[in-house]
Design a protein around this motif. Structure first.
Motif, short mmCIF file in Angstrom:
data_model
loop_
_atom_site.label_atom_id
_atom_site.label_comp_id
_atom_site.label_asym_id
_atom_site.label_seq_id
_atom_site.Cartn_x
_atom_site.Cartn_y
_atom_site.Cartn_z
N VAL A 53 13.83 -10.56 9.22
CA VAL A 53 12.39 -10.70 8.99
C VAL A 53 12.09 -12.02 8.30
CG1 VAL A 53 10.39 -9.71 7.81
CG2 VAL A 53 12.08 -8.20 8.88
N THR B 115 4.92 -11.16 4.51
CA THR B 115 5.98 -10.22 4.92
C THR B 115 7.34 -10.87 4.76
OG1 THR B 115 4.45 -9.31 6.55
CG2 THR B 115 6.77 -8.71 6.76
N ALA C 242 8.79 -1.56 13.31
CA ALA C 242 7.63 -2.26 12.77
C ALA C 242 7.77 -3.77 12.95
CB ALA C 242 7.46 -1.91 11.29
N HIS C 243 8.98 -4.27 12.76
CA HIS C 243 9.21 -5.70 12.93
C HIS C 243 9.00 -6.10 14.39
CE1 HIS C 243 12.24 -9.27 12.80
NE2 HIS C 243 10.99 -9.69 12.68
N THR D 196 8.12 -0.78 3.89
CA THR D 196 9.56 -0.46 3.89
C THR D 196 10.35 -1.49 3.08
OG1 THR D 196 9.95 -1.70 5.95
CG2 THR D 196 9.35 0.62 6.16
N ASP E 216 3.04 -5.46 10.43
CA ASP E 216 3.40 -6.03 9.13
C ASP E 216 3.10 -5.08 7.97
OD1 ASP E 216 4.21 -9.17 9.06
OD2 ASP E 216 3.09 -8.68 10.86
N THR F 71 3.34 -1.70 7.83
CA THR F 71 4.45 -0.75 7.68
C THR F 71 5.72 -1.47 7.25
OG1 THR F 71 3.49 0.66 9.39
CG2 THR F 71 5.80 1.02 8.84
N LEU F 72 5.96 -2.61 7.85
CA LEU F 72 7.17 -3.37 7.53
C LEU F 72 7.19 -3.76 6.06
CD1 LEU F 72 9.77 -4.69 8.48
CD2 LEU F 72 8.43 -6.66 9.25
N THR F 73 6.06 -4.19 5.53
CA THR F 73 5.99 -4.56 4.11
C THR F 73 6.23 -3.36 3.22
OG1 THR F 73 4.43 -6.34 4.60
CG2 THR F 73 4.51 -5.56 2.34
N SER G 226 11.66 0.39 10.06
CA SER G 226 11.47 -1.03 9.75
C SER G 226 11.68 -1.90 10.97
CB SER G 226 12.45 -1.46 8.65
OG SER G 226 12.31 -0.66 7.51
N SER G 227 12.72 -1.59 11.71
CA SER G 227 13.04 -2.38 12.90
C SER G 227 11.92 -2.29 13.93
CB SER G 227 14.37 -1.91 13.49
OG SER G 227 14.71 -2.68 14.62
#
Length: 1078
Positions: free
Chosen positions: A261, A271, A220-221, A232, A226, A228-230, A217-218
């Motif tokens: 985020v 996101t 991706a952020h 997670t 976005d 992958t982050l979404t 997540s980190s």
């Protein structure tokens, strides 16, 4: 498996499905649907999945084969099944096209759902392990996707392989390929469900996956990924709801990531919204675990307050309701956090932010300050009610701000305050209303809308005498708004007008001429845009009858026209119009009583039709449809999972109104309603039994059932001289038995408000019909339910514990949700039960069951409002039990003395009343040991600055102490010290029900054995009597007559001493006393 379709024909059908010709597509789909009814098509589709050179045809064939396999797998022979499994795995490895490979993965997953539970594919997991270790990222991705499908659909058969699966997913999360990492993230949700059913070692291993997920997540952020982050963030939401503590020690880190985020202005708004959803879900499902980290909570609140002032991105379309600006996202999240976390961790930070931001030169900051404050009013109501002296100046200043947006935020905040900070906030109505009136005339639609909301909620809480001075401004302002604004504002203005009508009651009569044309205009409108205004106008018309009754001839004359307008609304296919139409009919029936008879034949069938209509429940597929569901694409299946037992809310509201109306029709015209009793009873019972309905339906059904029983009792009265069970005629017994069966079932409802409705309905029946009608079994059921509620052990009070908790603080929490309302229903029941069975019969039950349970609710750890309700209930029971309460004094009095010192006025008021009732019922001998401490504790309640209701009940308490034992108890009281304080606290200002006790005690002192002890205070008593004779609001006439005749008697006995005292009274007081003494 010989095919019955020529290969060329199948190829042409597949080609047609992929064409751009709509008609050809429809014809081909229909033909393929017929062909897939036979298992003979499976080998042909399989061959095209494997060998067709067109990737589009291979993918379509895989999709069709997936649908066909579900229907025909069990019809295949062992060899055919094994062949298909082997071919599919080979093709899965060899397929070069990513979309086709994914469709193949879905197909393999469907086959696995059938094969794995039967032990028919033992090598599948080994194959997946090999694929997940492949050098081809596409193979690793498909392996993980298939693993997720297996975990979701046949997980119970893979429980021994959880550790292996966790290792595969862990490797996927660390994979260099982005697509593989995303696939691994998606596997974690079904794997989490599987892990939750395993032991501690697997749960601990899953914590390691969460740690890696945080890294994913980190990254991706940081990299602005976005998608992958979404994924997670959505997964973290699911993990919050797991039945095992899958986030474990990583929960603070998860929340920290989510807030990073959420507050990042560079991230996509969608996101950021997903990140705030994580915070919301953690607060909702892990409130204790998060709440213990007070510093983290403070950081969350502070960050959300800051975000509430963030401007909207310049490219955000204000008309796009699907995308919210950052400020709105922040305040929604703050609202959720305040609802679920301890208020003491929320409101100090918000209040601090508000004080600072309200002084900012930037209107956006001042608006954020007031909005942030508004959204925590519900969750932090208890502490903020006590801090209104700090809060209200901020809101009042906001109403006078130079920026319209800030004034609108202040109006919204005041509306929220009026909704959630009752009753304390209403005391500020004199300051609030004059500041709201000018805002309606500014011509700003948004500001006007928020102002109408504030007026609506404030006026809803006002009493008639409070609202009367403002009626002219309210009505003229709201009518102006209704004439010049658009439908959205008009609806709120009409809603506010309805609240004004309800609050004003009979005082609204002078304004009928102004408002009736407005109501007629909206009630006769057929415009779709004004539909919401039409049903609000219909509601208002009903409230006019509720407030003015049938005495107003102008209103009575309009009944036919209003009924016709509302009936026309039933033809417009609007559930809301039908809902409010039923409500208006019920109000008119209540006002007219038997005169409503001409309309019953129309209104009752409409109500029954509303009750019996389809409610739109999503029951899910069955039979063949179940197979079809399994064949749908993953996203369609996900959609179905998200809508269990959905109902059309509008229809349920309509059913509520119709059910309530039936009960009121029965109450209005009992004899005329008899022909409809059976249908109405069946409808009401069905509303009780369909437990998937919204709780409000069950509430209305419970209330209506009690009205129906009493209606039949009125229409079929008992024979002359009949008492007890003999007074219940067969017609009544039939309805009563059916009703009490459902009401008894309601006591075990999972929703507290339904239990309350059931208890209240049974209380009504017990009060009117007596114990014999209900029978010993039901009485025992009612009594035991009351005990369970007091102990917090009722079904509706049992909720799933916040996982990972050791129970610390459970005493303090103590099922606060709904506790006050539940206990209020018990407090209403117990005195009725005591009266019905008789004090001597009820006293042992009270001593063994109810008293111990109630006393536990008076512990200091219990919320103030809970203790207040319990004390009020004990007072009402004591009024019935009288001397039977003496045995409970040692345990009860220390608790009441503590309540007399409570910071909440209502607690002090109820405690004073209860102490007085105990003194009157138990007598001076039993209470004597408590009198010194009681008088000492009561003394501060007579102060000038004390709440009026508290002071009045303190006067009542001392009065009952003086009149106990027929007045003999006064001899043991220090009257010389008590009476000067007592007289200085007069007149009664709020609780005029105390007047008979207060003035009766003084009359008794002047004419009884203690008269010599109070002789020196006779001038003050005469002055108090004179003031009482003319005070407003007026005392009951019987009280005025008593004091007037007492003075007349004393004047006859002691003319020399009394004449100057009476003559010194103002002329109006003398005249009132002389008139009353006659």
């Amino acid at each position: 498996m010989a095919a019955t379709v020529a290969p060329a024909d199948l190829d042409s059908l597949l080609a047609a499905c992929l064409s751009n010709d709509t008609q050809a597509i429809k014809a081909a789909e229909a033909a393929l649907k017929r062909l897939t009814a036979s298992a003979a098509l499976l080998p042909e589709l399989l061959s095209r999945v494997v060998a067709c050179p067109s990737p589009e045809v291979r993918q379509l064939s895989a999709v069709l084969l997936r649908k066909a396999v579900t229907k025909h797998w069990t019809k295949l022979g062992d060899a055919d099944r094994a062949h298909m499994q082997a071919v599919l795995l080979d093709r899965l490895v060899a397929e070069p096209t990513h979309p086709v490979r994914r469709s193949l993965g879905h197909l393999v997953g469907v086959v696995a759902r059938h094969a794995v539970p039967r032990g028919q594919w033992p090598g599948l997991l080994e194959f997946l392990g090999q694929c997940s270790a492949s050098g081809d990222a596409g193979h690793r991705e498909v392996a993980l996707s298939l693993l997720g499908s297996l975990a979701e659909h046949v997980g119970e058969h893979l429980s021994t392989h959880v550790a292996t699966m966790q290792q595969m997913v862990g490797a996927g999360l660390r994979d260099a390929s982005l697509e593989v990492r995303r696939a691994a993230v998606q596997v974690l949700e079904p794997l989490a469900a599987l892990t939750a059913g395993c032991g501690a070692p697997q749960v601990e291993a899953f914590h390691g996956l969460v740690a890696v997920l945080l890294e994913v997540s980190s990254v991706a952020h940081t990299s602005r990924d976005d998608e992958t982050l979404t994924l997670t963030l959505q997964l973290f939401v699911e993990l919050c709801e797991a039945s095992a503590p899958l986030l474990g020690r990583h929960l603070p880190a998860v929340v920290g990531l989510a807030m990073s985020v959420a507050t990042d202005p560079r991230a996509e708004l969608s996101t950021r919204e997903s990140a705030l959803e994580v915070v919301h879900w953690v607060a909702r499902f892990k409130p204790k675990q998060l709440g213990r980290n007070k510093e983290l909570v403070r950081q969350i609140v502070t960050a959300l307050c800051t975000m509430a002032a963030e401007p909207a991105p310049p490219d955000l379309d204000p008309e796009d309701d699907g995308t919210l600006p950052p400020a709105k996202l922040a305040t929604q999240a703050l609202d959720a956090v305040a609802l679920h976390l301890p208020a003491t961790s929320i409101f100090p930070s918000v209040l601090s932010f508000c004080r600072e931001a309200i002084a900012s030169a930037q209107p956006a900051h001042r608006e954020a300050a007031l909005t942030a404050l508004a959204v925590i009013f519900e969750g932090c109501a208890e502490p903020l009610r006590k801090r209104l002296k700090d809060v209200m100046p901020l809101l009042l200043a906001g109403l006078q701000d130079s920026a319209a947006s800030v004034r609108g935020a202040a109006a919204f905040a005041l509306g929220m305050a009026a909704e959630f900070l009752q009753p304390d906030v209403v005391e500020y109505y004199k300051e609030v209303l004059p500041l709201l009136f000018p805002l309606m005339a500014e011509g700003n639609a948004d500001l006007c809308e928020r102002t109408c909301y504030a007026l609506d909620t404030f006026c809803e809480a006002l009493e008639g005498s409070e609202i009367v001075p403002y009626l002219q401004q309210l009505i003229s302002g709201l009518v102006t708004v209704l004439n010049v604004t658009g439908p959205a504002v008009q609806e709120l203005a009409m809603s506010a007008l309805a609240s004004v009508v309800a609050a004003a009651g009979k005082e609204f009569e002078p304004y009928l001429g102004v408002i009736l044309p407005v109501l007629h205009h909206f009630m006769s409108s057929t415009s779709a845009a004004l539909l919401s205004c039409r049903y609000r106008a219909t509601e208002t018309a009903g409230l006019l009858f509720e407030g003015l009754g049938s005495s107003n001839e102008q209103l009575r004359g309009l009944v036919p026209a209003l009924m016709e307008l509302a009936l026309q609304g039933f033809k417009m296919e609007s559930t809301e119009l039908r809902e409010y139409g039923h409500g208006m009919f019920a109000c008119i029936a209540k006002a007219l009583g038997a005169e409503f008879l001409p309309y019953l034949h129309v209104c009752i069938p409409l109500a029954l039709a509303s009750i019996s209509q389809d409610d739109g429940v999503f029951d899910g597929p069955d039979g063949d449809d179940e197979e079809e569901e399994e064949e749908e694409d993953d996203e369609e299946t996900e959609t179905r999972r998200e809508q269990p037992l959905n109902v059309r809310t509008g229809v349920l509201d309509e059913k509520c109104a119709a059910t309530s109306a039936l009960g009121l029709y029965a109450q209005a015209a009992p004899a005329a309603f008899l022909p409809f009793v059976e249908r109405a009873l069946a409808g009401m019972v069905s509303m009780c039994r369909q437990v998937y309905f919204h709780e409000e339906v069950r509430i209305q059904a419970a209330e209506a059932l009690s009205r129906l029983v009493l209606s039949v009792y009125a229409a079929c009265p008992p024979p002359a001289g009949a008492t007890g069970a003999a007074a219940i005629t067969p017609e009544v017994r039939h309805v009563l038995d059916a009703a009490t069966k459902e009401l008894s079932r309601a006591l075990d409802d999972y929703d507290a408000v339904v239990v309350i409705a059931g208890l209240q309905a049974l209380t009504v029946l017990l009060r009117h019909l007596g114990v014999e009608a209900l029978g010993p079994e039901l009485l025992e059921r009612i009594a035991s339910t009351a005990t369970a509620i007091c102990k917090g052990e009722a079904v509706c009070q049992k909720a799933p514990d916040d996982e990972e908790e050791d129970g610390d603080g459970s005493d303090e929490e103590d099922d606060r949700s709904g506790a006050e309302e539940l206990l209020a229903a018990v407090a209403e029941l117990l005195p009725v039960l005591a009266m019905a069975v008789g004090p001597a019969t009820y006293a042992p039950v009270f001593a063994s069951a109810h008293a111990p349970a109630l006393l536990t609710r008076l512990r200091p750890q219990q919320p103030d409002d809970v203790r207040s309700v319990v004390v009020g209930g004990l007072a009402e029971v004591a009024e019935v039990l009288q001397a039977h309460m003496a045995a409970h004094l040692p345990a009860l009095m220390p608790l009441l003395l503590r309540e007399l010192r409570c910071s909440e006025p209502i607690n002090r008021q109820n405690a004073a009343f209860c102490c007085g009732v105990l003194a009157a019922g138990c007598g001076g001998a039993a209470m004597a040991q408590f009198y010194p401490k009681l008088l000492q504790t009561l003394h501060p309640l007579f102060a000038v600055g004390e709440n009026d209701g508290v002071r009045d009940n303190a006067l009542g308490c001392v009065s009952r102490m003086m009149t106990a034992d027929g007045g003999a108890a006064a001899a043991g009281l220090p009257l010389e010290a008590v009476l000067p304080v007592f007289l200085g606290a007069l007149p009664l200002k709020e609780d005029l029900k105390e007047a008979p006790a207060v003035y009766g005690a003084m009359c008794g002192l002047l004419t009884g054995d203690q008269a010599p002890r109070v002789a020196a205070l006779v001038p003050q008593v005469v002055a108090a009597f004179g003031a009482a004779a003319v005070q407003q609001p007026a005392l009951p006439m019987a009280v005025v007559v008593q004091i007037a005749r007492t003075l007349a008697t004393l004047s006859q006995q002691y003319p020399v001493a009394m004449a100057p005292l009476v003559t010194a009274l103002p002329a109006a007081q003398r005249a009132a006393l002389e008139a009353a003494a006659i």
